[in-house]
Design an enzyme around this catalytic site. Structure first.
Site, PDB file in Angstrom:
ATOM      1  N   ASN A 212       0.863  -1.188   0.000  1.00  0.00           N
ATOM      2  CA  ASN A 212       0.000   0.000   0.000  1.00  0.00           C
ATOM      3  C   ASN A 212       0.895   1.232   0.000  1.00  0.00           C
ATOM      4  O   ASN A 212       2.117   1.109   0.170  1.00  0.00           O
ATOM      5  CB  ASN A 212      -0.920  -0.045   1.233  1.00  0.00           C
ATOM      6  CG  ASN A 212      -0.125  -0.070   2.516  1.00  0.00           C
ATOM      7  OD1 ASN A 212       0.586   0.869   2.834  1.00  0.00           O
ATOM      8  ND2 ASN A 212      -0.199  -1.178   3.243  1.00  0.00           N
ATOM      9  N   ASP A 281      -4.099  -6.365   5.464  1.00  0.00           N
ATOM     10  CA  ASP A 281      -5.078  -7.225   6.124  1.00  0.00           C
ATOM     11  C   ASP A 281      -5.054  -8.647   5.567  1.00  0.00           C
ATOM     12  O   ASP A 281      -5.503  -9.575   6.217  1.00  0.00           O
ATOM     13  CB  ASP A 281      -6.487  -6.634   5.949  1.00  0.00           C
ATOM     14  CG  ASP A 281      -6.657  -5.377   6.790  1.00  0.00           C
ATOM     15  OD1 ASP A 281      -6.080  -5.337   7.889  1.00  0.00           O
ATOM     16  OD2 ASP A 281      -7.333  -4.439   6.340  1.00  0.00           O
ATOM     17  N   LYS A 291       9.302 -17.450  -9.893  1.00  0.00           N
ATOM     18  CA  LYS A 291       8.574 -16.373 -10.567  1.00  0.00           C
ATOM     19  C   LYS A 291       7.399 -16.947 -11.374  1.00  0.00           C
ATOM     20  O   LYS A 291       7.587 -17.897 -12.136  1.00  0.00           O
ATOM     21  CB  LYS A 291       9.539 -15.614 -11.486  1.00  0.00           C
ATOM     22  CG  LYS A 291       8.923 -14.406 -12.132  1.00  0.00           C
ATOM     23  CD  LYS A 291       9.898 -13.710 -13.060  1.00  0.00           C
ATOM     24  CE  LYS A 291       9.189 -12.589 -13.781  1.00  0.00           C
ATOM     25  NZ  LYS A 291       9.966 -12.073 -14.908  1.00  0.00           N
ATOM     26  N   LYS A 339     -13.073   1.033  15.964  1.00  0.00           N
ATOM     27  CA  LYS A 339     -11.769   0.368  16.149  1.00  0.00           C
ATOM     28  C   LYS A 339     -11.218   0.618  17.558  1.00  0.00           C
ATOM     29  O   LYS A 339     -10.608  -0.262  18.159  1.00  0.00           O
ATOM     30  CB  LYS A 339     -10.776   0.855  15.087  1.00  0.00           C
ATOM     31  CG  LYS A 339     -11.109   0.335  13.699  1.00  0.00           C
ATOM     32  CD  LYS A 339     -10.288   0.988  12.595  1.00  0.00           C
ATOM     33  CE  LYS A 339     -10.885   0.634  11.227  1.00  0.00           C
ATOM     34  NZ  LYS A 339     -10.215   1.321  10.118  1.00  0.00           N
ATOM     35  N   LYS A 343     -10.745  -2.872  19.458  1.00  0.00           N
ATOM     36  CA  LYS A 343      -9.340  -3.307  19.630  1.00  0.00           C
ATOM     37  C   LYS A 343      -8.817  -2.977  21.038  1.00  0.00           C
ATOM     38  O   LYS A 343      -7.633  -3.133  21.312  1.00  0.00           O
ATOM     39  CB  LYS A 343      -8.450  -2.664  18.562  1.00  0.00           C
ATOM     40  CG  LYS A 343      -8.838  -3.067  17.126  1.00  0.00           C
ATOM     41  CD  LYS A 343      -7.776  -2.731  16.091  1.00  0.00           C
ATOM     42  CE  LYS A 343      -8.317  -2.953  14.688  1.00  0.00           C
ATOM     43  NZ  LYS A 343      -7.284  -3.014  13.657  1.00  0.00           N
TER      44      LYS A 343
HETATM   45  N1  CTP Z   1      -3.659  -2.953  12.330  1.00  0.00           N
HETATM   46  C1  CTP Z   1      -2.920  -4.000  12.799  1.00  0.00           C
HETATM   47  N2  CTP Z   1      -2.921  -5.190  12.134  1.00  0.00           N
HETATM   48  C2  CTP Z   1      -3.660  -5.359  11.038  1.00  0.00           C
HETATM   49  C3  CTP Z   1      -4.418  -4.287  10.546  1.00  0.00           C
HETATM   50  C4  CTP Z   1      -4.402  -3.087  11.207  1.00  0.00           C
HETATM   51  O1  CTP Z   1      -2.248  -3.856  13.818  1.00  0.00           O
HETATM   52  N3  CTP Z   1      -3.635  -6.534  10.419  1.00  0.00           N
HETATM   53  C5  CTP Z   1      -3.654  -1.668  13.084  1.00  0.00           C
HETATM   54  C6  CTP Z   1      -3.099  -0.506  12.281  1.00  0.00           C
HETATM   55  O2  CTP Z   1      -1.696  -0.378  12.464  1.00  0.00           O
HETATM   56  C7  CTP Z   1      -3.834   0.685  12.866  1.00  0.00           C
HETATM   57  C8  CTP Z   1      -5.170   0.088  13.294  1.00  0.00           C
HETATM   58  O3  CTP Z   1      -4.981  -1.311  13.383  1.00  0.00           O
HETATM   59  O4  CTP Z   1      -3.220   1.223  14.006  1.00  0.00           O
HETATM   60  C9  CTP Z   1      -6.289   0.397  12.362  1.00  0.00           C
HETATM   61  O5  CTP Z   1      -5.919  -0.014  11.056  1.00  0.00           O
HETATM   62  P1  CTP Z   1      -6.913   0.079   9.828  1.00  0.00           P
HETATM   63  O6  CTP Z   1      -6.265  -0.488   8.626  1.00  0.00           O
HETATM   64  O7  CTP Z   1      -7.470   1.454   9.762  1.00  0.00           O
HETATM   65  O8  CTP Z   1      -8.102  -0.841  10.318  1.00  0.00           O
HETATM   66  P2  CTP Z   1      -8.470  -2.340  10.132  1.00  0.00           P
HETATM   67  O9  CTP Z   1      -8.681  -2.902  11.508  1.00  0.00           O
HETATM   68  O10 CTP Z   1      -7.492  -3.060   9.266  1.00  0.00           O
HETATM   69  O11 CTP Z   1      -9.891  -2.231   9.446  1.00  0.00           O
HETATM   70  P3  CTP Z   1     -10.289  -1.906   7.925  1.00  0.00           P
HETATM   71  O12 CTP Z   1      -9.079  -2.188   7.066  1.00  0.00           O
HETATM   72  O13 CTP Z   1     -11.409  -2.835   7.687  1.00  0.00           O
HETATM   73  O14 CTP Z   1     -10.696  -0.465   7.915  1.00  0.00           O
END
Ligand code: CTP
Length: 400
Positions: A212, A281, A291, A339, A343
């Site tokens: 990303n 995620d 490859k 969140k 969390k």
């Molecule tokens: N985060 C994490 N591990 C993951 C995904 C996210 O620790 N696998 C943490 C990120 O570092 C951030 C927080 O969770 O501090 C929120 O991340 P975000 O990507 O906004 O949320 P998600 O929980 O992944 O939800 P979504 O992608 O569905 O918005």
């Protein structure tokens, strides 16, 4: 806490080495950050760069010799020493370090150094053999014990063609050291802080991955700000092109699983976590060992969920303060608060990444800090460094 350099008086001493030209970049950046800069050059420094360069950059005269230091009745080296909040010698030759260690004052720069009440910080630059000589290392050791600061030189190809230690530290690093010495707010002293930063790479095959656009700038700024404020910092970073902040313990990671394992090893010994990393995620279910060749018109990759690092920390937390970062394109408040609660976080910074000016890759940021059981604080658009300090200010207000 605002930009530490704004309004600060920095006396820059330039000694005679090829790296003297880099002092021009340093001067320009310090001025852009709001510092006032006066420059002293040794006679040999003027052989490498003309004083006019610094006169133009600082809009001040350049100070060259003891007897011509002021036009007024003041004693030049004394008034320069009184004016300075910090004396930075960059580049510092073996000669000036030797003179400082021996108490020799035979030109304006060394005389001013001996009259300084403010701190003097050296950024050495010289041939690697010179840098390794016991006499020089002894001098550095002695000066450190007396309270002088040192900015370690970098490693690489030196002007003389040799490879090794002795390159003037990067200007960005020198500025961080200057900020560190000038920052009087040490409200995080004694705190152990874990910061995660950057994206993750989820391998598809040996030459491709899913990622990303996170640049890591926000996390690196948080880490640098915590260090300025006296914290001990572990920085767990995904792949970025950034220079790590000075004095951080850096752990380089690649995938979400790699970051997860590294974070969990450190978590028990820290007091606070800033989870700024943009963790993927999903990962590819089976990474190809060779490859992938383009044989078909379409390619379907099966993705599986990665562990949620922060959610796991929320479950395990005891004393730790947890700060999450939610990058959202819509419905920021609902998503961020969701969140924060699910969390088990103490704070979450909600970030609108739909705007071009802030968020991923930008030097600017704005957002809303949501606080467990309290509501929210909007943080307006500002550079990521100041933004980092603002978030930390809000966190520190509530935990100390
Ligand atoms: N985060 C994490 N591990 C993951 C995904 C996210 O620790 N696998 C943490 C990120 O570092 C951030 C927080 O969770 O501090 C929120 O991340 P975000 O990507 O906004 O949320 P998600 O929980 O992944 O939800 P979504 O992608 O569905 O918005």
């Amino acid at each position: 806490m605002d930009n530490i350099l704004r309004g600060k008086n920095i006396l820059l001493g330039i000694t005679g080495g090829i790296a003297a030209y880099k002092a021009a970049d340093l001067t320009s950046k310090l001025i852009r950050l709001g510092a006032k800069v006066k420059v002293i050059m040794t006679p040999s420094a003027t052989k490498f760069v003309h004083p006019l360069t610094f006169q133009s950059l600082t809009e001040n005269r350049v100070y060259l010799d003891v007897f011509g230091a002021t036009e007024t009745y003041e004693i030049g080296h004394i008034s320069l020493a009184k004016w300075a909040d910090l004396f930075v010698i960059a580049p510092a030759t073996a000669n000036i370090i030797g003179k400082a260690a021996a108490g020799i004052a035979d030109d304006l720069l060394s005389t001013t150094m001996l009259s300084m009440e403010a701190k003097t910080v050296f950024a050495p630059a010289m041939n690697t053999v010179m840098y390794g000589k016991p006499v020089l290392q002894d001098n550095i050791k002695k000066l450190k014990e007396w309270g002088f600061g040192f900015i370690p030189p970098g490693k690489g190809r030196l002007a003389c063609g040799d490879w090794g230690e002795g390159k003037l530290a990067d200007v960005g690093i020198i500025i961080q050291h200057i900020e560190y010495h000038l920052s009087s707010k040490k409200d995080m002293e004694g705190l152990k802080v874990l910061v995660t930063a950057g994206p993750t790479h989820e391998a598809i095959d040996p030459v491709r991955y899913i990622t990303n656009p996170s640049s890591g700038k926000m996390g690196y700024s948080i880490a640098a700000s915590c260090i300025m404020r006296g914290a001990e910092v572990d920085l767990v970073t995904g792949p970025t092109n950034l220079e790590p902040p000075i004095n951080a313990r850096v752990y380089k990671t690649d995938s979400a699983i790699d970051m997860y394992n590294t974070v969990l090893k450190i978590f028990d010994r820290v007091d606070m976590v800033f989870m700024t990393a943009a963790v993927a995620d999903y990962r590819v279910k089976e990474t190809a060992s060779k490859k992938i060749k383009k044989t078909d018109d379409s390619l379907i990759l099966e993705l599986v969920r990665n562990p949620d690092i922060l959610r796991e920390l929320g479950k395990r937390k005891r004393r730790q303060v947890l700060i999450g970062f939610a990058a959202e394109t819509h419905d920021l408040e609902n998503h961020a608060i969701g969140k924060l609660e699910s969390k088990n976080l103490d704070f979450i910074l909600g970030n609108d990444v739909s705007s071009d000016e802030s968020g991923f890759g930008s030097d600017l940021n704005r957002g809303v800090l949501f606080i467990r059981g309290e509501g929210s604080v909007p943080i307006p658009m500002m550079n990521k460094k100041e933004f980092a300090h603002r978030i930390i200010d809000e966190v520190m207000k509530r935990i100390r």
